[in-house]
Structures are given as structure tokens and as C-alpha cells.
Design a protein around this motif. Structure first.
Motif, PDB file in Angstrom:
ATOM      1  N   MET A 153       0.810  -1.217   0.000  1.00 40.09           N
ATOM      2  CA  MET A 153       0.000   0.000   0.000  1.00 40.09           C
ATOM      3  C   MET A 153       0.846   1.271   0.000  1.00 40.09           C
ATOM      4  O   MET A 153       0.417   2.305  -0.524  1.00 40.09           O
ATOM      5  N   SER A 154       2.042   1.190   0.573  1.00 40.15           N
ATOM      6  CA  SER A 154       2.919   2.365   0.613  1.00 40.15           C
ATOM      7  C   SER A 154       3.393   2.776  -0.771  1.00 40.15           C
ATOM      8  O   SER A 154       3.864   3.911  -0.958  1.00 40.15           O
ATOM      9  N   GLU A 155       3.254   1.881  -1.751  1.00 38.13           N
ATOM     10  CA  GLU A 155       3.710   2.166  -3.103  1.00 38.13           C
ATOM     11  C   GLU A 155       2.585   2.632  -4.025  1.00 38.13           C
ATOM     12  O   GLU A 155       2.802   2.840  -5.215  1.00 38.13           O
ATOM     13  N   THR A 156       1.401   2.784  -3.478  1.00 40.70           N
ATOM     14  CA  THR A 156       0.245   3.106  -4.319  1.00 40.70           C
ATOM     15  C   THR A 156      -0.069   4.595  -4.314  1.00 40.70           C
ATOM     16  O   THR A 156       0.327   5.335  -3.413  1.00 40.70           O
ATOM     17  N   SER A 157      -0.802   4.999  -5.332  1.00 39.18           N
ATOM     18  CA  SER A 157      -1.335   6.356  -5.422  1.00 39.18           C
ATOM     19  C   SER A 157      -2.550   6.296  -6.338  1.00 39.18           C
ATOM     20  O   SER A 157      -2.878   5.236  -6.874  1.00 39.18           O
ATOM     21  N   GLU A 158      -3.215   7.423  -6.529  1.00 40.96           N
ATOM     22  CA  GLU A 158      -4.426   7.414  -7.345  1.00 40.96           C
ATOM     23  C   GLU A 158      -4.136   6.953  -8.768  1.00 40.96           C
ATOM     24  O   GLU A 158      -3.036   7.152  -9.300  1.00 40.96           O
ATOM     25  N   CYS A 159      -5.125   6.343  -9.377  1.00 41.06           N
ATOM     26  CA  CYS A 159      -4.956   5.748 -10.701  1.00 41.06           C
ATOM     27  C   CYS A 159      -4.587   6.785 -11.758  1.00 41.06           C
ATOM     28  O   CYS A 159      -5.078   7.923 -11.751  1.00 41.06           O
ATOM     29  N   THR A 160      -3.751   6.355 -12.674  1.00 44.55           N
ATOM     30  CA  THR A 160      -3.457   7.148 -13.865  1.00 44.55           C
ATOM     31  C   THR A 160      -4.485   6.808 -14.939  1.00 44.55           C
ATOM     32  O   THR A 160      -5.201   5.805 -14.849  1.00 44.55           O
ATOM     33  N   LEU A 161      -4.551   7.628 -15.980  1.00 50.17           N
ATOM     34  CA  LEU A 161      -5.451   7.339 -17.099  1.00 50.17           C
ATOM     35  C   LEU A 161      -5.086   6.009 -17.754  1.00 50.17           C
ATOM     36  O   LEU A 161      -5.965   5.254 -18.186  1.00 50.17           O
ATOM     37  N   GLU A 162      -3.796   5.708 -17.819  1.00 49.97           N
ATOM     38  CA  GLU A 162      -3.362   4.444 -18.409  1.00 49.97           C
ATOM     39  C   GLU A 162      -3.899   3.258 -17.617  1.00 49.97           C
ATOM     40  O   GLU A 162      -4.379   2.285 -18.198  1.00 49.97           O
ATOM     41  N   GLN A 163      -3.842   3.347 -16.299  1.00 48.06           N
ATOM     42  CA  GLN A 163      -4.389   2.269 -15.473  1.00 48.06           C
ATOM     43  C   GLN A 163      -5.895   2.140 -15.670  1.00 48.06           C
ATOM     44  O   GLN A 163      -6.429   1.033 -15.778  1.00 48.06           O
ATOM     45  N   MET A 164      -6.579   3.262 -15.711  1.00 42.19           N
ATOM     46  CA  MET A 164      -8.024   3.230 -15.919  1.00 42.19           C
ATOM     47  C   MET A 164      -8.368   2.510 -17.215  1.00 42.19           C
ATOM     48  O   MET A 164      -9.271   1.660 -17.261  1.00 42.19           O
ATOM     49  N   HIS A 165      -7.670   2.856 -18.287  1.00 44.73           N
ATOM     50  CA  HIS A 165      -7.941   2.221 -19.579  1.00 44.73           C
ATOM     51  C   HIS A 165      -7.658   0.715 -19.518  1.00 44.73           C
ATOM     52  O   HIS A 165      -8.387  -0.080 -20.122  1.00 44.73           O
ATOM     53  N   THR A 166      -6.617   0.325 -18.799  1.00 45.39           N
ATOM     54  CA  THR A 166      -6.308  -1.101 -18.667  1.00 45.39           C
ATOM     55  C   THR A 166      -7.444  -1.831 -17.968  1.00 45.39           C
ATOM     56  O   THR A 166      -7.846  -2.928 -18.389  1.00 45.39           O
TER      57      THR A 166
END
Length: 277
Positions: A153-166
Motif C-alpha cells: 500500500m505504501s507504493e500506491t497512489s491514485e490511478c493514472t489514465l493508463e491504469q483506468m484504460h487497462t
């Protein structure tokens, strides 16, 4: 006292009801409905190897929660035949569980491709005939919180557009697999961001962050627009209109879930009538 003026309409109504019932398949013969998704679809956390499970395998609200799956079974317009492969906590992709951390453990949740494969196998006969005609695909936990990525969890952040599309690619792929099997996908607009008490949810699990309104709205709009463009033969609804959460701030209360099931049932009946006329 009955008169000729009251008896005639009654007889006419009975006649019409009898005639319509002659053309309606008995509920015992109606096709099963498929359902995949996360905790809105199924209240139960999955168990992994050696009876390990997120949050010790607890069900939402300790079992006092009407999931969409159970609401659809209770919906009188439907037959009650339901194959529910949803998993509380799921995302579109297979992932480990990283809460409370810091390490991630698994094998973890099953993504939507596996959920659909399992659901399809339940309704496929030895001869290859598929009995299901509709599948409800509910949005999961993708992008919502730091335990939705399968990495610490320490390595996470809000989704990028690329992640959303995936993630949306998976919705599209599953929907097209369903259509190829003769099954119509059913999607819904996500609940409004402000209808959910996100801060209560964050504090409950002591997460370092929770999805922002901008990120949530972007993902919701992008997902719905892509699905409408790339899967035009799907059914699109707004089953969460008037959304009210339970005390946990996230999950729909009983009234909200019953309304959602009713809207799905009405849409199926309407679609079935349009495609058989």
C-alpha cells in the motif's frame, strides 16, 4: 355484490392474464442470470489456500447485508436462478491482498476474466449449450483505495489514465466474450461520488488515502463512454439512482439494493420482449 358491470371487466382481466401466461415460460424453466463483481454483487470475502482470507473471511456487515445477488434472487419478476461469482473486495484483475500489510499475501482475489469463466462453466452443458442469456457486470474496487492494486500500500497512489484504460479493457473483453456466447451484458452507471461516505471508509481501515472525486468521476465517465462505444449491444442502466449507503458509508442499504434489483429485472423483461417480437 357483483353486477354485470363489475363481472365483465373481471372476466376480461382474467382472460388476458391467462392468455399472457400461456406465452410466458414457467419460472422453473427461465434462464439463469449471471453476476460478477465485488462486494456490491457478493457479500462474502473469498477464502484462499489453507483457509486464509482477507479480514478473516468476514461477510459484509457480519452477514447483515443484502447483496445484489441476494436481492436478485428475491426479486419477484425474476425466477431466482442466479449464478453469482462475485467476490467482496475484487478488482477487474487477479491480485494479492495487501491489507493490513506491509507485505502482500495470496493467491488473492480473482479478476473478472476468471469470474466470468467460472460463471459460464456453470451454465454450459456437456453438449456445449449455454443456458444463460444475461450477465450483470458490477464495477469493483479498481482505483478506490490503496488495497486495490496488489502491491504494498505504501507504493500506491491514485490511478493514472493508463491504469483506468487497462481496467476498462477487461470490462470490454468480458462483455465481448459474453456476447460471443449469446449472453447480453448489463452495465450500470456508478453511484454518485457524494452518495458514498468515503472518509468514513478510509478511517475504518486507516488507509493513507482514498479516491478523490475528480479521479472517481473521470474513471466512471471514461468507463461508461468506452463501454457504450465498444459494446453497443449491452444494456446500460442507472441502477444506483437514489443511492443510500449503510452505516459503513459504502455499501448500499436494503432499500437501495432492492431498487437496483427491480431495475435490472424490468430491463431484462423489456429487452426479452423486444428481442422476441
Amino acid at each position: 355484490m357483483f353486477t354485470s358491470q363489475t363481472i365483465k371487466p373481471l372476466l376480461l382481466g382474467l382472460s388476458l392474464s391467462f392468455t399472457s401466461n400461456l406465452h410466458a415460460a414457467p419460472k422453473s424453466e427461465e434462464a439463469p442470470l449471471l453476476l460478477i463483481g465485488a462486494s456490491f454483487a457478493n457479500a462474502k470475502m473469498p477464502y484462499f489456500d489453507n483457509l486464509q482470507a482477507p479480514l478473516n473471511g468476514i461477510a459484509i456487515n457480519s452477514g447483515r447485508y443484502l447483496s445484489l445477488g441476494n436481492a436478485l434472487i428475491r426479486e419477484p419478476r425474476l425466477s431466482g436462478h442466479l449464478i453469482n461469482e462475485g467476490q467482496a473486495g475484487a478488482t477487474t484483475f487477479d491480485r494479492l491482498t495487501c491489507f493490513p500489510g506491509p507485505e502482500c499475501v495470496g493467491p488473492g482475489w480473482e479478476g473478472y476474466e476468471k469470474q466470468f469463466t467460472k460463471a459460464l462453466s456453470r451454465v454450459t452443458s456437456f453438449s456445449g449449450e449455454i443456458s444463460a442469456r444475461y450477465i450483470v457486470i458490477i464495477r469493483g474496487n479498481d482505483c478506490n483505495h490503496p488495497d486495490a492494486f496488489g502491491i504494498p500500500m505504501s507504493e500506491t497512489s491514485e490511478c493514472t489514465l493508463e491504469q483506468m484504460h487497462t481496467y476498462i479493457d477487461t470490462f470490454v473483453n468480458v462483455a465481448n466474450r459474453a456476447l460471443a456466447a449469446g449472453i447480453t451484458p448489463i452495465f450500470s452507471k456508478a453511484p454518485d461520488y457524494d452518495a458514498i461516505d468515503w472518509e468514513t471508509l478510509r478511517q475504518r481501515f486507516n488507509w493513507p488515502w482514498i479516491i478523490s472525486k475528480d479521479n472517481y468521476d473521470t474513471f466512471s465517465e471514461l468507463r461508461l463512454n468506452r463501454l457504450k462505444n465498444e459494446v453497443p449491444d449491452a444494456i446500460f442502466l442507472d441502477i444506483w439512482r437514489g443511492f443510500e449507503p449503510m452505516d459503513d458509508g459504502l455499501h448500499p442499504n436494503r432499500k437501495t439494493m432492492q431498487r437496483a434489483a427491480k431495475r435490472i429485472a424490468k430491463a431484462i423483461k423489456k429487452h426479452r420482449k423486444q428481442t422476441t417480437e
